[in-house]
Design a protein around this motif. Structure first.
Motif, PDB file in Angstrom:
ATOM      1  N   LEU A 154      51.238  44.726  41.267  1.00  0.00           N
ATOM      2  CA  LEU A 154      51.147  46.384  41.533  1.00  0.00           C
ATOM      3  C   LEU A 154      51.968  46.934  40.230  1.00  0.00           C
ATOM      4  O   LEU A 154      51.394  48.007  39.590  1.00  0.00           O
ATOM      5  CB  LEU A 154      51.654  46.770  42.645  1.00  0.00           C
ATOM      6  N   GLY A 155      53.079  46.049  39.811  1.00  0.00           N
ATOM      7  CA  GLY A 155      53.638  46.809  38.443  1.00  0.00           C
ATOM      8  C   GLY A 155      52.658  46.491  37.296  1.00  0.00           C
ATOM      9  O   GLY A 155      52.810  47.644  36.361  1.00  0.00           O
ATOM     10  N   THR A 156      52.183  45.620  37.243  1.00  0.00           N
ATOM     11  CA  THR A 156      51.254  45.354  35.869  1.00  0.00           C
ATOM     12  C   THR A 156      50.094  46.226  36.005  1.00  0.00           C
ATOM     13  O   THR A 156      49.756  47.048  34.897  1.00  0.00           O
ATOM     14  CB  THR A 156      50.634  43.819  36.124  1.00  0.00           C
ATOM     15  N   ARG A 172      48.982  53.471  33.287  1.00  0.00           N
ATOM     16  CA  ARG A 172      50.010  54.565  32.752  1.00  0.00           C
ATOM     17  C   ARG A 172      50.382  55.607  33.919  1.00  0.00           C
ATOM     18  O   ARG A 172      50.559  56.664  33.937  1.00  0.00           O
ATOM     19  CB  ARG A 172      49.173  55.278  31.827  1.00  0.00           C
ATOM     20  N   GLU A 173      50.948  54.772  35.140  1.00  0.00           N
ATOM     21  CA  GLU A 173      51.542  55.464  36.095  1.00  0.00           C
ATOM     22  C   GLU A 173      53.096  54.927  36.111  1.00  0.00           C
ATOM     23  O   GLU A 173      53.386  53.913  35.382  1.00  0.00           O
ATOM     24  CB  GLU A 173      50.958  54.868  37.435  1.00  0.00           C
ATOM     25  N   SER A 182      55.338  54.608  47.403  1.00  0.00           N
ATOM     26  CA  SER A 182      55.827  54.260  46.090  1.00  0.00           C
ATOM     27  C   SER A 182      56.842  53.265  46.039  1.00  0.00           C
ATOM     28  O   SER A 182      57.640  53.109  46.970  1.00  0.00           O
ATOM     29  CB  SER A 182      56.063  55.415  45.257  1.00  0.00           C
ATOM     30  N   LEU A 183      56.839  52.178  44.884  1.00  0.00           N
ATOM     31  CA  LEU A 183      57.706  51.353  44.773  1.00  0.00           C
ATOM     32  C   LEU A 183      58.696  51.763  43.440  1.00  0.00           C
ATOM     33  O   LEU A 183      58.151  51.970  42.239  1.00  0.00           O
ATOM     34  CB  LEU A 183      57.279  50.082  44.241  1.00  0.00           C
TER      35      LEU A 183
END
Length: 442
Positions: free
Chosen positions: A321-323, A329-330, A339-340
């Motif tokens: 998810l981070g990738t 571009r979030e 959200s994390l």
């Protein structure tokens, strides 16, 4: 000798690691006793087996079914149960049986063993863990007895059923059969009951408790949703890929007589790397691509507060998810309407980096003094870190340094994430802030 007062000053993770080490030492002594073995074993064999049992890994250097007596096998079962449910959970059970209360210091250690941040609901969680473990292990043993009792008789069959149920639920992978579960590759009760036990044990007790209390998808916590979704995806993906890669391999699926047996074996081998360690086909006969797939599943492992090892399913999901958030571009990753924060991403990056460093260092050490195929040696290291127990045949051939390295990796794979999680959860705010700098990446 360390006094109780000094012991109480240790950080909870250090105490937890000390308790695990103490269990390994105690198990080593018990397994070395003449009453535990049918044939004499070395201290090295006893120490390796004890470490593998306490860390619920399942890697072996001796055949448990032929080398150990019923007493020795009983010692193994107790070590597996203690290591799988967590030594402090096990200790809390004994204390409750003796009518003793569990104080605040013990709860702090228990909190870290179960990967919890609050202490208010710990004892309730412990009760859930013990009830779930007893329920599933007894149920699994009853189902396995349907196969083992007619084959071995009442006494031997019931013991085989109980031992394999305990080993499966705790994701240990220890079997009393010399060739694992290969003789039962097309026995539906075995190939369904064993995976059901280790998948349930590997999901995590927090998720199980959440499912029982909520009983529907929508009110489940984000952690539970991620675990259940990730587990389902990994099972289906692994099943399809293992079948596709090994369908015609005469050493694995291709050597089975029927399509049904191949489908069962493909399912079993797809789920067992997540960190159960049982096998119904010869792991050493897998192709290189399948070995790499299995290593990936072993690294991911199961869920937090479970009997499984690895970096955990939620860690892998947050990394993905981070990738995706970076490429989209979030500012922060999100899923299921939640959200994390960057703090969660930083934690999983630290855990994954540590895991990669341990695997790299372990593989490097093994290649220094042990001859063998690089992929096979690395497979053993990943299996040890993920506390899986699958082997391509290298473990029994290792010299003393290789065995020592594998023991350390198994211990780190079981205790390391707990210790790291504690320090990530107790980070202090920096007193001095430095001006921002810029570096170029990529």
């Amino acid at each position: 000798m360390i006094s109780l007062r000094r012991l109480g000053r240790f950080p909870p993770p250090a105490l937890l690691a000390l308790f695990y080490f103490g269990a390994v030492v105690a198990g080593t002594v018990l397994l070395k006793l003449p009453i535990s073995t049918r044939v004499p074993i070395s201290w090295s064999d006893a120490a390796f087996t004890s470490t593998s049992a306490v860390t619920v890994t399942g890697l072996i250097v001796v055949d448990p079914g032929t080398v150990f007596t019923y007493f020795g096998q009983g010692v193994l079962a107790v070590l597996i149960q203690a290591g799988g449910l967590g030594l402090m959970t096990f200790a809390a059970l004994v204390a409750a049986m003796l009518g003793l209360s569990v104080g605040m210091p013990q709860r702090m250690i228990l909190r870290d063993d179960l990967n919890q941040t609050a202490m208010s609901d710990l004892m309730a969680l412990v009760r859930v863990i013990l009830r779930v473990a007893l329920l599933f292990e007894l149920g699994g043993a009853a189902l396995l007895a349907v196969i083992f009792v007619p084959q071995f008789g009442w006494a031997e069959g019931l013991w085989q059923a109980v031992f394999h149920a305990v080993s499966a639920f705790n994701n240990a992978g220890f079997s009393l059969f010399s060739n694992g579960l290969m003789d039962y590759a097309d026995t539906l009760i075995v190939t369904v009951t064993i995976p059901f036990l280790f998948i349930t044990g590997g999901i995590g007790f927090v998720v199980l408790a959440d499912m029982v209390s909520k009983r529907s998808w929508q009110p489940l916590s984000l952690h539970s949703k991620l675990m259940l979704t990730g587990t389902a995806v990994l099972i289906l993906l692994g099943w399809v890929m293992f079948a596709a890669l090994e369908w015609t391999n005469p050493g694995t699926l291709g050597g089975l007589d029927s399509m049904g047996a191949r489908i069962q074996a493909a399912f079993f081998q797809a789920v067992t790397p997540r960190t159960a360690g049982f096998n119904t086909v010869a792991t050493s006969e897998m192709g290189d691509s399948t070995a790499l797939l299995t290593m990936g599943l072993m690294m991911i492992g199961g869920g937090s507060a479970s009997t499984a090892g690895g970096i955990k399913v939620t860690t892998a999901i947050v990394l993905i998810l981070g990738t995706l958030a970076f490429f989209n571009r979030e500012k922060e990753p999100h899923i299921f309407g939640r959200s994390l924060g960057s703090n969660e991403v930083t934690k999983v990056m630290a855990l994954t980096t540590l895991a990669a460093l341990i695997v790299f260092a372990g593989t490097f050490v093994l290649t220094l003094r042990n001859d063998g195929d690089f992929l096979v040696l690395m497979f053993e290291v990943v299996s040890a870190f993920g506390t899986v127990g699958l082997s391509m045949g290298a473990t029994s051939e290792l010299d003393w340094s290789g065995r020592a390295a594998i023991c350390v990796i198994m211990f780190l794979g079981r205790v390391g994430p707990l210790v790291l999680g504690f320090y990530l959860a107790t980070q202090l705010r920096p007193r001095v802030r430095y001006p921002a700098g810029q570096i170029y990446l990529g």
